[in-house]
Scaffold this motif. Structure first.
Motif, short mmCIF file in Angstrom:
data_model
loop_
_atom_site.label_atom_id
_atom_site.label_comp_id
_atom_site.label_asym_id
_atom_site.label_seq_id
_atom_site.Cartn_x
_atom_site.Cartn_y
_atom_site.Cartn_z
N HIS A 15 9.43 -6.10 -11.22
CA HIS A 15 9.71 -4.99 -10.31
C HIS A 15 8.36 -4.51 -9.78
O HIS A 15 7.86 -3.46 -10.18
N LEU A 16 7.76 -5.30 -8.92
CA LEU A 16 6.41 -5.01 -8.44
C LEU A 16 6.35 -3.76 -7.56
O LEU A 16 5.26 -3.27 -7.26
N HIS A 17 7.50 -3.22 -7.20
CA HIS A 17 7.53 -1.98 -6.41
C HIS A 17 7.38 -0.74 -7.30
O HIS A 17 7.20 0.36 -6.79
N PHE A 18 7.46 -0.90 -8.62
CA PHE A 18 7.34 0.24 -9.52
C PHE A 18 6.00 0.95 -9.31
O PHE A 18 4.97 0.31 -9.03
N ASP A 19 5.99 2.25 -9.52
CA ASP A 19 4.78 3.06 -9.34
C ASP A 19 3.61 2.55 -10.16
O ASP A 19 2.46 2.67 -9.73
N SER A 20 3.87 1.99 -11.33
CA SER A 20 2.79 1.55 -12.20
C SER A 20 1.95 0.43 -11.58
O SER A 20 0.85 0.15 -12.06
N TYR A 21 2.43 -0.19 -10.51
CA TYR A 21 1.68 -1.27 -9.85
C TYR A 21 1.01 -0.81 -8.55
O TYR A 21 0.30 -1.59 -7.92
N GLN A 22 1.24 0.40 -8.13
CA GLN A 22 0.77 0.85 -6.83
C GLN A 22 -0.75 0.81 -6.68
O GLN A 22 -1.26 0.50 -5.62
N ASP A 23 -1.46 1.14 -7.74
CA ASP A 23 -2.92 1.23 -7.64
C ASP A 23 -3.63 -0.12 -7.73
O ASP A 23 -4.77 -0.24 -7.28
N ASP A 24 -2.98 -1.13 -8.33
CA ASP A 24 -3.70 -2.39 -8.54
C ASP A 24 -2.83 -3.64 -8.34
O ASP A 24 -3.05 -4.66 -8.97
N LEU A 25 -1.86 -3.57 -7.42
CA LEU A 25 -0.97 -4.71 -7.21
C LEU A 25 -1.72 -6.00 -6.88
O LEU A 25 -1.43 -7.04 -7.48
N PRO A 26 -2.72 -5.99 -6.00
CA PRO A 26 -3.43 -7.25 -5.74
C PRO A 26 -4.08 -7.84 -6.99
O PRO A 26 -4.06 -9.05 -7.20
N GLU A 27 -4.61 -6.97 -7.85
CA GLU A 27 -5.24 -7.44 -9.08
C GLU A 27 -4.19 -8.00 -10.06
O GLU A 27 -4.43 -8.99 -10.74
N VAL A 28 -3.03 -7.35 -10.11
CA VAL A 28 -1.94 -7.83 -10.97
C VAL A 28 -1.53 -9.23 -10.54
O VAL A 28 -1.39 -10.14 -11.37
N VAL A 29 -1.35 -9.42 -9.24
CA VAL A 29 -0.95 -10.73 -8.71
C VAL A 29 -2.03 -11.77 -9.01
O VAL A 29 -1.72 -12.88 -9.44
N GLU A 30 -3.30 -11.40 -8.83
CA GLU A 30 -4.39 -12.35 -9.09
C GLU A 30 -4.48 -12.71 -10.57
O GLU A 30 -4.68 -13.88 -10.93
N ARG A 31 -4.31 -11.73 -11.45
CA ARG A 31 -4.33 -12.03 -12.89
C ARG A 31 -3.19 -12.97 -13.27
O ARG A 31 -3.38 -13.89 -14.08
#
Length: 189
Positions: A15-31
């Motif tokens: 659920h990449l739309h969750f607030d917990s991903y808002q600040d670092d979504l590009p980094e999450v995807v890269e990791r």
């Protein structure tokens, strides 16, 4: 010596739309990519989050979206939302499934009588768009199986997400043609 290739993984439920991903979504995807996750499915739980899932999928290679109305979001949905979900599914190539949909009897704030028509509507959208489904089923094994039997549903493409039923329940869903997904929920007491 033969070169070993890295394993390619697919995360089939985020659920990449969750607030917990808002600040670092590009980094999450890269990791995720760095550890071998090449494909990610991000799922909406209502119309606005389904729009967000599509938006995120369009921004990143290897990310795809599922759109739908989660059983715990039904009472907050607009009556026009199912048609909007169908439109998202038909107009966006990155939408690859209808979900997260299903039944949830753990949380008591949405009665089963409200959940059943929405599940039926979401399954009809899946049929009309020829997309597989991602079905949430929390403490609703009997109701879910009765739902399928009452509607003579004998074949269905998709996954029973976060499964926590019995061996007999597994057999029922496998005979429908579904995959079974286990998550951390199976560790709960």
């Amino acid at each position: 010596m033969q070169k070993q290739t890295a394993m390619e993984l697919t995360d089939t439920h985020t659920h990449l739309h969750f607030d917990s991903y808002q600040d670092d979504l590009p980094e999450v995807v890269e990791r995720a990519r760095q550890v071998g996750v090449q494909r990610i499915l991000t799922l909406g739980t209502n119309y606005p989050s389904s729009q967000e899932a599509v938006k995120i999928a369009q921004q990143y290679a290897g990310i795809f979206a599922a759109v739908g109305i989660h059983p715990t979001d039904i009472l907050k949905s607009d009556p026009k939302d199912p048609e909007k979900i169908k439109e998202l599914a038909t107009r966006n190539q990155k939408v690859v499934a209808i979900g997260e949909i299903g039944l949830d009897l753990y949380w008591k704030d949405v009665p089963l009588e409200a959940q059943l028509p929405m599940l039926e509507t979401m399954l009809e959208i899946a049929r009309e768009t020829d997309l597989p489904v991602v079905i949430h089923n929390r403490e609703a094994q009997q109701a879910m199986q009765r739902f399928f039997r009452d509607r003579s549903i004998t074949r269905l493409r998709g996954v029973m997400h976060s499964f926590a039923g019995s061996v007999e329940d597994v057999q029922f869903y496998l005979e429908l043609g579904m995959y079974i997904s286990f998550t951390g929920v199976v560790t709960f007491k």
